[in-house]
Design an enzyme around this catalytic site. Sequence first.
Site, PDB file in Angstrom:
ATOM      1  N   GLY A 197       0.812  -1.219   0.000  1.00  0.00           N
ATOM      2  CA  GLY A 197       0.000   0.000   0.000  1.00  0.00           C
ATOM      3  C   GLY A 197       0.839   1.259   0.000  1.00  0.00           C
TER       4      GLY A 197
ATOM      5  CG  HIS B 101      -0.049   9.180  -6.098  1.00  0.00           C
ATOM      6  ND1 HIS B 101       0.547   8.399  -7.053  1.00  0.00           N
ATOM      7  CD2 HIS B 101      -1.374   9.165  -6.374  1.00  0.00           C
ATOM      8  CE1 HIS B 101      -0.387   7.925  -7.871  1.00  0.00           C
ATOM      9  NE2 HIS B 101      -1.560   8.358  -7.476  1.00  0.00           N
TER      10      HIS B 101
ATOM     11  CG  ASP C 249      -2.163   4.437 -10.743  1.00  0.00           C
ATOM     12  OD1 ASP C 249      -2.170   5.525 -10.135  1.00  0.00           O
ATOM     13  OD2 ASP C 249      -3.149   3.683 -10.805  1.00  0.00           O
TER      14      ASP C 249
ATOM     15  CB  SER D 188       8.851   1.100  -7.940  1.00  0.00           C
ATOM     16  OG  SER D 188       9.089   1.668  -9.192  1.00  0.00           O
TER      17      SER D 188
HETATM   18  N1  SAH Z   1      -3.522   0.954 -10.530  1.00  0.00           N
HETATM   19  C1  SAH Z   1      -4.297   0.615  -9.340  1.00  0.00           C
HETATM   20  C2  SAH Z   1      -4.098   1.602  -8.203  1.00  0.00           C
HETATM   21  C3  SAH Z   1      -2.684   1.690  -7.670  1.00  0.00           C
HETATM   22  S1  SAH Z   1      -2.604   2.363  -6.024  1.00  0.00           S
HETATM   23  C4  SAH Z   1      -5.767   0.460  -9.706  1.00  0.00           C
HETATM   24  O1  SAH Z   1      -6.097   0.420 -10.897  1.00  0.00           O
HETATM   25  O2  SAH Z   1      -6.600   0.365  -8.807  1.00  0.00           O
HETATM   26  C5  SAH Z   1      -0.875   2.512  -5.807  1.00  0.00           C
HETATM   27  C6  SAH Z   1      -0.134   1.214  -5.570  1.00  0.00           C
HETATM   28  O3  SAH Z   1       1.261   1.521  -5.622  1.00  0.00           O
HETATM   29  C7  SAH Z   1      -0.356   0.545  -4.202  1.00  0.00           C
HETATM   30  O4  SAH Z   1      -0.849  -0.753  -4.392  1.00  0.00           O
HETATM   31  C8  SAH Z   1       1.027   0.530  -3.540  1.00  0.00           C
HETATM   32  O5  SAH Z   1       1.312  -0.671  -2.835  1.00  0.00           O
HETATM   33  C9  SAH Z   1       1.956   0.692  -4.722  1.00  0.00           C
HETATM   34  N2  SAH Z   1       3.236   1.330  -4.399  1.00  0.00           N
HETATM   35  C10 SAH Z   1       3.407   2.529  -3.791  1.00  0.00           C
HETATM   36  N3  SAH Z   1       4.704   2.817  -3.683  1.00  0.00           N
HETATM   37  C11 SAH Z   1       5.396   1.775  -4.241  1.00  0.00           C
HETATM   38  C12 SAH Z   1       6.776   1.483  -4.429  1.00  0.00           C
HETATM   39  N4  SAH Z   1       7.718   2.344  -4.029  1.00  0.00           N
HETATM   40  N5  SAH Z   1       7.112   0.316  -5.022  1.00  0.00           N
HETATM   41  C13 SAH Z   1       6.160  -0.565  -5.407  1.00  0.00           C
HETATM   42  N6  SAH Z   1       4.824  -0.323  -5.278  1.00  0.00           N
HETATM   43  C14 SAH Z   1       4.451   0.823  -4.697  1.00  0.00           C
HETATM   44 MG    MG Z   2      -4.088   6.244  -9.700  1.00  0.00          MG
END
Ligand code: SAH
Ligand code: MG
Length: 216
Positions: free
Chosen positions: A72, A141, A138, A121
């Site tokens: 998350g 943020h 995505d 990531s």
């Molecule tokens: N595309 C999705 C929404 C993504 S929400 C949809 O269609 O509903 C953002 C996601 O990014 C979350 O699940 C979170 O676990 C992931 N996330 C946030 N920071 C991250 C990072 N540094 N590395 C990997 N995943 C990450």
């Molecule tokens: Mg989004």
Amino acid sequence: MPHTLLEHARAARGFMPDDEGLVLRDLATRRAPHGPLLEVGSYCGKSALYLADGVRESGAPAVVFAVDHHRGSEENQAGWEHHDPTLVDADLGVMDTMPVFRRTIHDAGVEDVVVAIVGQSTTVSAHWRTPLSLLFIDGGHAEVHAQNDYSGWAPWVMPEGLLLIHDVFPDPADGGRPPYEVYLRALAGGAFEEIDVRGSLRVLRRTSGEAGSPVG
Ligand code: SAH
Ligand code: MG
């Protein structure tokens, strides 16, 4: 019960308005013949299903790599706006979207198309070497995550490939700044030009450089 892949996408938990999801699907159809697609930030698999629907439609043997640590983002944690208590691992007391993601991909029948990569990531992008036909950002943020996602992944977009950025809000009243700042950075870098807009989704095309070369 959902029947078609698109119905599964619409029914899946997540943060993807249908009109923007349909843009993901159509662009995936167009780009899949050129190589693999990758999304950063999969959550419960909603956007991955729109992309997978586009890949299926294309008939190409392409895949969607779905990168997420499944713990998350900040805004998904307890006490924050987008927290869902049913996504907490009861033993560990931390978020775990992996089981729901996996079930969603299974039930939609696209385990052959959507390939989960579970990790940070930045860790995954540091080892990545494959040109991408389409990249969808995505993930987190927060400023550091949004910028890292661009730095780590955007270079791997192939010439004529597409970079899609979600949650771009030019007006601060509509949402956080980092995705918008990443979008401005992409345009300023000179490697991408904007070709479409839908809601908070921005669609850019790579106009210069080779996959793996800097994008500014
Ligand atoms: N595309 C999705 C929404 C993504 S929400 C949809 O269609 O509903 C953002 C996601 O990014 C979350 O699940 C979170 O676990 C992931 N996330 C946030 N920071 C991250 C990072 N540094 N590395 C990997 N995943 C990450
Ligand atoms: Mg989004």
